[in-house]
Design a protein around this motif. Structure first.
Motif, short mmCIF file in Angstrom:
data_model
loop_
_atom_site.label_atom_id
_atom_site.label_comp_id
_atom_site.label_asym_id
_atom_site.label_seq_id
_atom_site.Cartn_x
_atom_site.Cartn_y
_atom_site.Cartn_z
N ILE A 1 -2.91 38.46 -40.27
CA ILE A 1 -1.45 38.50 -39.64
C ILE A 1 -0.60 37.93 -40.58
CG2 ILE A 1 -0.34 37.32 -37.77
CD1 ILE A 1 -2.93 36.95 -36.28
N GLN A 2 0.40 39.07 -40.97
CA GLN A 2 1.20 38.90 -42.03
C GLN A 2 2.75 38.35 -41.18
OE1 GLN A 2 0.68 38.98 -45.07
NE2 GLN A 2 -1.60 39.50 -44.56
N THR A 3 2.96 38.75 -40.10
CA THR A 3 4.06 38.26 -39.31
C THR A 3 3.81 37.69 -37.82
OG1 THR A 3 4.38 40.70 -38.55
CG2 THR A 3 5.61 40.15 -40.40
N PRO A 4 3.25 36.55 -37.92
CA PRO A 4 2.97 35.58 -36.78
C PRO A 4 4.28 35.55 -35.72
CG PRO A 4 3.06 34.06 -38.60
CD PRO A 4 3.31 35.52 -39.08
N ASP A 5 3.82 35.31 -34.69
CA ASP A 5 4.80 34.74 -33.81
C ASP A 5 4.89 33.16 -33.42
OD1 ASP A 5 5.72 37.39 -31.87
OD2 ASP A 5 3.44 37.43 -32.07
N HIS A 6 3.58 32.81 -33.85
CA HIS A 6 3.81 31.15 -33.99
C HIS A 6 2.72 30.72 -35.12
CE1 HIS A 6 5.78 31.55 -30.10
NE2 HIS A 6 4.82 32.34 -29.59
N VAL A 7 2.91 29.30 -35.37
CA VAL A 7 2.12 28.91 -36.38
C VAL A 7 1.81 27.50 -35.98
CG1 VAL A 7 2.19 28.08 -38.86
CG2 VAL A 7 3.25 30.16 -38.16
N ILE A 8 0.61 27.14 -36.30
CA ILE A 8 -0.11 25.72 -36.03
C ILE A 8 -0.48 25.19 -37.55
CG2 ILE A 8 -1.96 24.65 -34.94
CD1 ILE A 8 -2.15 26.74 -32.74
N VAL A 9 0.08 24.19 -37.78
CA VAL A 9 -0.23 23.40 -39.02
C VAL A 9 -1.04 22.12 -38.61
CG1 VAL A 9 0.60 22.31 -41.12
CG2 VAL A 9 1.97 24.27 -39.94
N LEU A 10 -2.36 22.05 -39.16
CA LEU A 10 -3.09 20.75 -38.80
C LEU A 10 -2.81 19.71 -39.91
CD1 LEU A 10 -6.46 22.95 -38.20
CD2 LEU A 10 -4.81 21.92 -36.60
N ASP A 11 -2.42 19.78 -40.95
CA ASP A 11 -2.07 19.15 -41.92
C ASP A 11 -0.61 19.09 -42.50
OD1 ASP A 11 -1.86 17.31 -44.23
OD2 ASP A 11 -4.06 18.01 -45.06
N PRO A 12 -0.06 18.19 -42.30
CA PRO A 12 1.38 18.32 -42.82
C PRO A 12 1.77 18.52 -44.27
CG PRO A 12 1.11 16.25 -41.93
CD PRO A 12 -0.15 16.93 -41.56
N THR A 13 0.63 17.93 -44.97
CA THR A 13 0.77 17.98 -46.48
C THR A 13 0.69 19.60 -46.99
OG1 THR A 13 -1.44 17.75 -46.98
CG2 THR A 13 -0.17 15.81 -46.80
N LEU A 14 0.40 20.34 -46.14
CA LEU A 14 0.19 21.74 -46.46
C LEU A 14 1.69 22.34 -46.55
CD1 LEU A 14 -2.77 22.90 -44.26
CD2 LEU A 14 -2.64 23.10 -46.61
#
Length: 181
Positions: free
Chosen positions: A64-77
């Protein structure tokens, strides 16, 4: 078609989160895809997982190159990975963080935060030094996007969580109630 990209680190459960999200959508009658991308396969290394959800069969087979939404499990990422790369304008970014959404400067996107670390530690999901936050953040994601219902997500979490299914469901519900937008 809805496309969701999940950024995490090895051991946080990004791949399981992707599977559980897809399983929940499938339970609601959708067509789904779920797959990971691994770089260096070791605990703590950045991991990306993808979920597609559609009303019709999904024939595309690529990252997926153009997601509708993103989830980030680690904010340091956020410091090492451009989690907004390709994210569609107005898309949600759900971040595991105790910080308020406004503290993240991500113009053009909607930001939600939940302290999934604290919730995962409360339910003893993984060690205190490396809590497994995947099911908690899925509850927050489901609440803010409405893409899947909490009942279907709870069933999927029970199925996909390798251990402590009821604790994972409890974490999911608590995060859905405590997510900040």
């Amino acid at each position: 078609m809805l496309e969701i990209r999940i950024h995490g680190r090895g051991g946080q459960g990004a791949v399981t989160a992707s599977k559980a999200l897809a399983s929940a959508a499938f339970r609601e009658g959708k067509y789904v895809q779920s797959f990971p991308f691994f770089g260096v396969e070791r605990r703590g290394a950045p991991v990306t997982a993808f979920t597609r959800i559609n009303d019709h069969p999904i024939r595309i087979r690529c990252e997926i190159q153009t997601p509708d939404h993103v989830i980030v499990l680690d904010p340091t990422l956020l410091e090492v990975v451009d989690v907004t790369a390709g994210l569609k304008p107005g898309g949600w970014i759900v971040i595991n963080s105790e910080r308020a959404p406004k503290s993240f400067h991500l113009p053009g996107f909607r930001v939600a935060t939940v302290d999934a670390n604290r919730i995962a530690i409360k339910y003893r999901l993984g060690p205190r030094t490396a809590p497994i936050v995947n099911t908690a953040i899925l509850g927050a994601f489901a609440r803010v996007t409405g893409i899947v219902g909490l009942d279907a997500l709870a069933e999927a979490v029970r199925e996909e969580a390798p251990i402590k299914p009821e604790e994972n469901v409890a974490a999911m519900h608590e995060a859905s109630e405590k997510v900040l937008v």
